[in-house]
Design a protein around this motif. Sequence first.
Motif, PDB file in Angstrom:
ATOM      1  N   VAL A 151       2.812  -0.036  -6.500  1.00  0.00           N
ATOM      2  CA  VAL A 151       1.660   0.364  -4.879  1.00  0.00           C
ATOM      3  C   VAL A 151       0.375   0.381  -4.954  1.00  0.00           C
ATOM      4  CG1 VAL A 151       2.257   2.062  -3.316  1.00  0.00           C
ATOM      5  CG2 VAL A 151       4.001   1.538  -5.342  1.00  0.00           C
ATOM      6  N   HIS A 152      -0.366  -0.236  -4.535  1.00  0.00           N
ATOM      7  CA  HIS A 152      -2.197  -0.059  -4.632  1.00  0.00           C
ATOM      8  C   HIS A 152      -2.290   1.397  -3.655  1.00  0.00           C
ATOM      9  CE1 HIS A 152      -3.385  -3.909  -5.049  1.00  0.00           C
ATOM     10  NE2 HIS A 152      -1.606  -3.905  -5.116  1.00  0.00           N
ATOM     11  N   ASP A 153      -1.949   2.530  -4.299  1.00  0.00           N
ATOM     12  CA  ASP A 153      -2.249   4.098  -4.205  1.00  0.00           C
ATOM     13  C   ASP A 153      -3.860   4.356  -3.643  1.00  0.00           C
ATOM     14  OD1 ASP A 153      -2.045   6.262  -2.737  1.00  0.00           O
ATOM     15  OD2 ASP A 153      -0.226   7.327  -4.400  1.00  0.00           O
ATOM     16  N   ASN A 154      -4.108   4.118  -2.296  1.00  0.00           N
ATOM     17  CA  ASN A 154      -6.201   4.818  -2.191  1.00  0.00           C
ATOM     18  C   ASN A 154      -5.539   5.590  -1.438  1.00  0.00           C
ATOM     19  OD1 ASN A 154      -4.631   3.518   0.499  1.00  0.00           O
ATOM     20  ND2 ASN A 154      -6.143   1.778   0.404  1.00  0.00           N
ATOM     21  N   GLN A 155      -4.260   6.696  -1.473  1.00  0.00           N
ATOM     22  CA  GLN A 155      -4.424   7.375  -0.217  1.00  0.00           C
ATOM     23  C   GLN A 155      -5.235   7.882   0.995  1.00  0.00           C
ATOM     24  OE1 GLN A 155      -5.715  10.032  -4.183  1.00  0.00           O
ATOM     25  NE2 GLN A 155      -4.453  11.206  -2.979  1.00  0.00           N
ATOM     26  N   ILE A 156      -4.742   6.883   1.427  1.00  0.00           N
ATOM     27  CA  ILE A 156      -5.193   6.223   2.957  1.00  0.00           C
ATOM     28  C   ILE A 156      -4.824   5.092   4.131  1.00  0.00           C
ATOM     29  CG2 ILE A 156      -7.293   4.730   2.567  1.00  0.00           C
ATOM     30  CD1 ILE A 156      -7.786   7.930   4.639  1.00  0.00           C
ATOM     31  N   TYR A 157      -4.859   4.533   5.376  1.00  0.00           N
ATOM     32  CA  TYR A 157      -4.313   3.588   5.643  1.00  0.00           C
ATOM     33  C   TYR A 157      -6.003   2.669   5.588  1.00  0.00           C
ATOM     34  CZ  TYR A 157       0.581   5.499   7.127  1.00  0.00           C
ATOM     35  OH  TYR A 157       1.646   5.582   7.379  1.00  0.00           O
ATOM     36  N   GLY A 158      -5.644   2.181   4.651  1.00  0.00           N
ATOM     37  CA  GLY A 158      -7.340   0.899   5.103  1.00  0.00           C
ATOM     38  C   GLY A 158      -6.754  -0.291   6.225  1.00  0.00           C
ATOM     39  N   LEU A 159      -6.082  -0.843   6.866  1.00  0.00           N
ATOM     40  CA  LEU A 159      -5.918  -1.881   7.274  1.00  0.00           C
ATOM     41  C   LEU A 159      -6.470  -1.426   8.525  1.00  0.00           C
ATOM     42  CD1 LEU A 159      -5.882  -4.842   7.653  1.00  0.00           C
ATOM     43  CD2 LEU A 159      -3.601  -4.914   7.877  1.00  0.00           C
TER      44      LEU A 159
ATOM     45  N   GLY B  90       0.705  -1.414   0.102  1.00  0.00           N
ATOM     46  CA  GLY B  90      -0.202   0.020   0.347  1.00  0.00           C
ATOM     47  C   GLY B  90       1.010   1.110   0.191  1.00  0.00           C
ATOM     48  N   ASP B  91       0.303   2.201   0.305  1.00  0.00           N
ATOM     49  CA  ASP B  91       0.880   3.690   0.192  1.00  0.00           C
ATOM     50  C   ASP B  91       2.006   4.252   1.425  1.00  0.00           C
ATOM     51  OD1 ASP B  91      -1.960   3.688  -0.365  1.00  0.00           O
ATOM     52  OD2 ASP B  91      -2.172   5.759   0.580  1.00  0.00           O
ATOM     53  N   GLY B  92       0.708   3.832   2.419  1.00  0.00           N
ATOM     54  CA  GLY B  92       1.716   2.981   3.416  1.00  0.00           C
ATOM     55  C   GLY B  92       2.309   3.133   3.373  1.00  0.00           C
ATOM     56  N   CYS B  93       2.659   1.628   3.463  1.00  0.00           N
ATOM     57  CA  CYS B  93       3.789   0.901   3.540  1.00  0.00           C
ATOM     58  C   CYS B  93       4.941   1.244   2.730  1.00  0.00           C
ATOM     59  CB  CYS B  93       2.977  -1.086   3.030  1.00  0.00           C
ATOM     60  SG  CYS B  93       4.302  -2.236   3.637  1.00  0.00           S
TER      61      CYS B  93
HETATM   62 MG   LIG Z   1      -3.272   2.706   1.642  1.00  0.00          MG
END
Ligand SMILES: [Mg+2]
Lengths: 283, 559
Positions: free
Chosen positions: A116-124, A90-93
């Motif tokens: 990079v899966h960039d969802n512009q947020i911390y999902g987990l 992810g983007d955060g990672c």
């Molecule tokens: Mg993310």
Amino acid sequence: MIPLEQYGEFETAWCPGCGNHAILKAVKKALSTLDLPPHKVLFASGIGQAAKAPHYLRCNAFNGLHGRSLPPAQGAALANTELTVFAESGDGCSYGEGGNHFLAALRRNVTMTYLVHDNQIYGLTKGQASPTTAQGQKTKFQPDGAPSMPFNPLAVAVSMNAPFVARAFAGEIDHLADIIAQAARHPGFALVDILQPCVSFNKVNTYAWYRERCYKLGADHNPTDWEAAMRKAQEFGDRIPIGVIYKGDRAPFETRINPAVLRPLATSRPDLARLGGLLQGYA
Amino acid sequence: MSDTCVSIVIGGEAGQGLVTVGDFLAKALVRAGYEIVVTQDYMSRIRGGHNTYAIRVSHEAIHGPRESIDLLVALNAETVALHRAQLTSRALVLADEAIDRLGHPGLSIPFKALCPKPMFENVAALGVLTQLLCLERSWLEALIRDEFAKKGDEVVRQNLDVFSSAQDWAAGQKAVFSCMAPPVRTAKRLFMNGNEAIAFGALAAGANFCSYYPMTPATSVAATFVSQGTKMGMLIEQAEDEIAAINMALGASYAGARVVVPTSGGGFALMVEGVSLAGMTETPVVVVLAQRPGPATGLPTRTEQGDLNMVLYAGHGDFPRAVFTPGTPEQCFELTYRAMDQAEKWQSPVFVLTDQFLADSYRAVVPFDLEALPPVSGPGLTCEDPAGYKRYALTPSGVSPRLVPGFGEHLVVVDSDEHTEDGHITEDLTVRVQMVDKRMRKFDGLAADVVPPTYSGDEAPSTLLVCWGSAMGAALEAAQGLRAGGKSAAVLHFGQVYPLIPKQFLPILERAGRVVMVEGNQSCQLARLIRQECGYHFKEAVTRYDGLPITARYILDRL
Ligand SMILES: [Mg+2]
Ligand SMILES: Cc1ncc(C[n+]2csc(CCOP(=O)(O)OP(=O)(O)O)c2C)c(N)n1
Ligand code: SF4
């Protein structure tokens, strides 16, 4: 082409409607196009929703720690250059916890592909701002709006002349699959930043929001033109370019080190006679 | 303590070449057949400060460093002032004629007259030392030829000229020093320090990948890999930080490389998450931790044994590990070799704990018997039923067949999350318990393989000195000192401190009179571990944490 079923079908832990499902489909399509059998592929990932992706694919997988998808990916890629190596997270990672590894990977330029899966947020962890969350965007954890400026991975990668820099959108599966395949074929470090709607925690950057803005780079963009690439890398607002932003021919890491050390390390055995000779130098 | 040895100390500022003088002399002494113990004390700077290179030399076996000085080579005036209290009654001070020897006997060397250029002063000092020690001049001449050969015949000739004129000059001086006893050993030895021996132990075991981030006193392990390992085909990468170093090594290990990660305490602090990852993914890794005094940046270039607790407990959750603590360069080689095998055999993180003193301590090392080395465990490349392959198959020993990816159709899936037998993320709590139990079963295997502590000395001694790692030499000599004073004494040295197997040492502790733990830290970390693991309480301890190595004198003064 290897049939898609070879890459398996798994139950996922992702929300219905999440952009990750589409990315997974595109990955399988790309592998099939590349004719890569599962056992020749390694996916290294970190921790987060995106980082679970390798579990939903028949492949070799090293699902490591949060922020650390890149170091094991590079270690494995160097230990066995015959593996096709991807890192996926992810983007955060990728840009937060693993930011220093991202910078080092751009410099090092080991042949591998970074998805990079960039969802512009911390999902987990349920909706905190990530390094790519827009400045001022409100989240439960940043009720006054994310205070910091978002990180621009593409501009950073282009500034370092990373040999392959692309942006894609989970809503355009075929386009994404094609970019992933191109990235994997390119020698050196390839970055694919994938815009990925998170339906649960990012109510701003939705499918509709991205659809309205994303446009495919056409023949008028020359990805080998660094300055044009830098301009495209800065474009993120009313219009967002998707496609190959930059393509260069920086020599990969593997070509810059002693060729004698590059062989599958799993099958190399110490030459004790040689070692004995080296020890003579200490007598 | 027998006094058949000579203690030579070369002191001066960083950048004055004292290490060159020390290395040349020490190596020549080893070639000539003497035993040596080198202690390097330096400040964390590239120029200036005060550094020393101490060589204790004898024709008999010697084990540890000493404080007393018989020959002091003072490259600056400060050296005389700082070390005059350590001079023995027979000591000589050797210094340039411009340096005030503060009334101590010795030689005022006319360096300017002896050397065409200041750069030859090191060789001139060696000429004087050769004369005073009655060392065959051919040893240093050969070394000068070897070391300067690259620079051409002219440089070799100039150096030999200066060397011999300095020796001739010394021969004509009144100050005399009793000759060293001639060497008795004729067998060859290696001139090698602890870190070099660690690097060679790893290479002999097949280490072929090293990712590291520089940190004193571990850097010389990586340096030896760069200079020697590369010739063995080792792939070496200076990572962006220690977190990357260990995670990169784990990726390489997963893909079949034999990996070593050298660091010091502060760097290891950053690697802790990787240790836990190695534990969870059951990926072999050997971490070489060369200790220096902490906490934090501490004393960057000094010695301590203060990181035992950290390697014992580094990493969250329960998983097995082993900790080796060599006491000599020979043990550095053997135990690092063993560590490489144990890491692979039990698919666990394994530690080699050394320290600055041993890292930098050159000795006359018995050549390693490469032919007698036992085989090293390794992963598999293929299996009969690739479709059914499970990386974490439950087994009675806890060890699952480890395959490397890419050599067959099997898939190798590893996960930092709790995982199923086939490596996939799970939250099935029954599987969780099975997996913890499986991982911990490997502890029994590691325990069965433990290298027992070595015992030397009287059978039921009135004093037993217990120690680990580099404290060994000082403890052995302190025991000799006790015996010379008519008391019975012995030493119990742990070359592996974890796992601990009580039956290997409790009876020994119980039959001794005074039992004294000797360790280079403030809180008696091994004594506490032994108490925790087997209930034995050490009533006495000698500890040292001023950054200097433990010596026999230090121990005897505190008994
Ligand atoms: Mg993310
Ligand atoms: C060392 C560490 N710190 C924090 C966490 C908790 N954590 C797990 S995932 C994550 C962020 C995930 O965000 P991202 O990488 O963008 O992935 P996403 O879930 O959005 O796909 C965090 C902070 C962790 N697992 N490990
Ligand atoms: S939380 Fe967001 S990123 Fe995670 S699965 Fe759900 S929609 Fe996707």
